[in-house]
Enzyme design. Structure first.
Site, PDB file in Angstrom:
ATOM      1  N   SER A 176      -8.660 -25.410 -47.898  1.00  0.00           N
ATOM      2  CA  SER A 176      -8.568 -26.193 -49.175  1.00  0.00           C
ATOM      3  C   SER A 176      -8.176 -27.611 -48.894  1.00  0.00           C
ATOM      4  O   SER A 176      -7.716 -28.283 -49.808  1.00  0.00           O
ATOM      5  CB  SER A 176      -7.221 -25.496 -49.861  1.00  0.00           C
ATOM      6  OG  SER A 176      -6.134 -25.759 -49.113  1.00  0.00           O
TER       7      SER A 176
ATOM      8  N   SER B  31      -6.856 -23.292 -44.435  1.00  0.00           N
ATOM      9  CA  SER B  31      -7.147 -24.499 -45.090  1.00  0.00           C
ATOM     10  C   SER B  31      -7.087 -25.797 -44.330  1.00  0.00           C
ATOM     11  O   SER B  31      -7.361 -26.471 -44.835  1.00  0.00           O
ATOM     12  CB  SER B  31      -5.962 -24.429 -46.147  1.00  0.00           C
ATOM     13  OG  SER B  31      -6.332 -23.486 -47.103  1.00  0.00           O
TER      14      SER B  31
ATOM     15  N   LYS C  48      -2.187 -34.677 -48.775  1.00  0.00           N
ATOM     16  CA  LYS C  48      -2.792 -33.853 -49.517  1.00  0.00           C
ATOM     17  C   LYS C  48      -2.082 -33.481 -50.703  1.00  0.00           C
ATOM     18  O   LYS C  48      -0.705 -33.388 -50.785  1.00  0.00           O
ATOM     19  CB  LYS C  48      -3.099 -32.318 -48.768  1.00  0.00           C
ATOM     20  CG  LYS C  48      -3.771 -31.264 -49.374  1.00  0.00           C
ATOM     21  CD  LYS C  48      -3.991 -30.136 -48.676  1.00  0.00           C
ATOM     22  CE  LYS C  48      -4.522 -28.650 -49.254  1.00  0.00           C
ATOM     23  NZ  LYS C  48      -4.504 -27.814 -48.410  1.00  0.00           N
TER      24      LYS C  48
END
Length: 299
Positions: free
Chosen positions: A222, A246, A146
């Protein structure tokens, strides 16, 4: 279309129109098994053994019906979890380079629709796969990182923000260092909302990421790019971070396993002692419970 930043192998994805609101995940109503014979078969064992769909209540390698507007997920590679891919590597039934090439092939086929991977590290990953790798059960298994919280030395680290579009760190995060020490091969970086603030993944810098089960819907956030990449079969496991959901929100939206570990369980250094005053903890999104558990051993 310009390059994401120095060190990235792929052109930057330009911002596209936002065609969908943030709505809950809607499971595909029907799925068909898909098997592509473009690569050497990974199925030299009893049917279903060690495959991700053996642990998950849906078939990971599917073609969703037109009614749900899902993407066609490809290759038998995508039906295995990370633990089983590691076993196949150790048994020499498949090589790390073949797996990396499968990831690259999957990104090229699926990412134009999903916009899950925002920085490709094709050449670095292929070079790592061909060189000597540390010994371990996950050595040679591909993964995605990520683009938030954990920097990768010499590669773009945007945090989903135009402010950091050209920022390139010179040191690895401790978690990245441990992934490398375990032999995991980082093949790219995934989409995230700016600074991980929102529960949907629609940054101004890269544009919206889409849910592989239904491209009219959000994969959550996220860690939406990581979730979309795992759910579509691009990689068996991807890095994520969770402060207020997230990891858990994208796992729910995309039908995956996600866990927010106990605060302080996984390292944040060397640039920070903790994220968001300790609220944010990094871990992973996977298609099997055992992959989620196994990743804690290398964090």
């Amino acid at each position: 279309r310009g390059r994401c930043a120095p060190g990235c192998d792929a052109a930057q994805t330009t911002r596209s129109q936002r065609p969908f609101p943030a709505r809950p995940h809607e499971t595909a109503t029907r799925a068909l098994r898909c098997s592509l014979a473009s690569r050497r078969s990974l199925g030299r064992q009893r049917p279903g053994a060690g495959r991700a769909d053996h642990f998950v209540g849906y078939t990971s390698c599917v073609i969703a019906t037109a009614a749900t507007r899902g993407v066609a997920l490809g290759s038998e590679y995508s039906s295995y979890d990370a633990v089983e891919l590691g076993r196949l590597i150790q048994a020499r039934e498949v090589s790390p380079l073949e797996l990396v090439d499968s990831v690259i092939e999957s990104i090229e086929r699926l990412n134009p629709v999903l916009n899950a991977v925002v920085c490709r590290l094709d050449e670095d990953a292929r070079r790592t796969a061909q060189g000597p790798l540390p010994k371990g059960p996950l050595s040679g298994v591909p993964m995605l990182l990520k683009d938030l919280l954990s920097p990768y030395a010499g590669k773009p680290f945007t945090s989903g923000s135009r402010l950091y579009a050209n920022y390139v760190p010179d040191t690895d995060a401790e978690l990245v260092r441990r992934y490398k020490a375990a032999g995991l091969i980082i093949t790219g970086k995934t989409n995230t909302p700016e600074f991980g603030i929102l529960p949907v993944t629609e940054p101004e810098l890269f544009g919206p990421c889409r849910n592989p089960w239904n491209v009219d819907r959000t994969p959550g956030g996220s860690s939406g790019g990581s979730a979309a990449a795992v759910a579509s079969g691009i990689v068996p496991v991807a890095h994520g971070g969770d402060g207020g959901g997230s990891i858990r929100i994208p796992a729910s939206c995309c039908g995956l396993f996600g866990l927010k570990p106990t605060r302080g369980r996984n390292p944040c250094g060397p640039d920070a002692s903790e994220h968001w005053l300790g609220f944010a903890v990094e871990h992973a999104l996977t298609r099997s419970v055992r992959d989620l558990q196994d990743r804690l051993r290398y964090a």
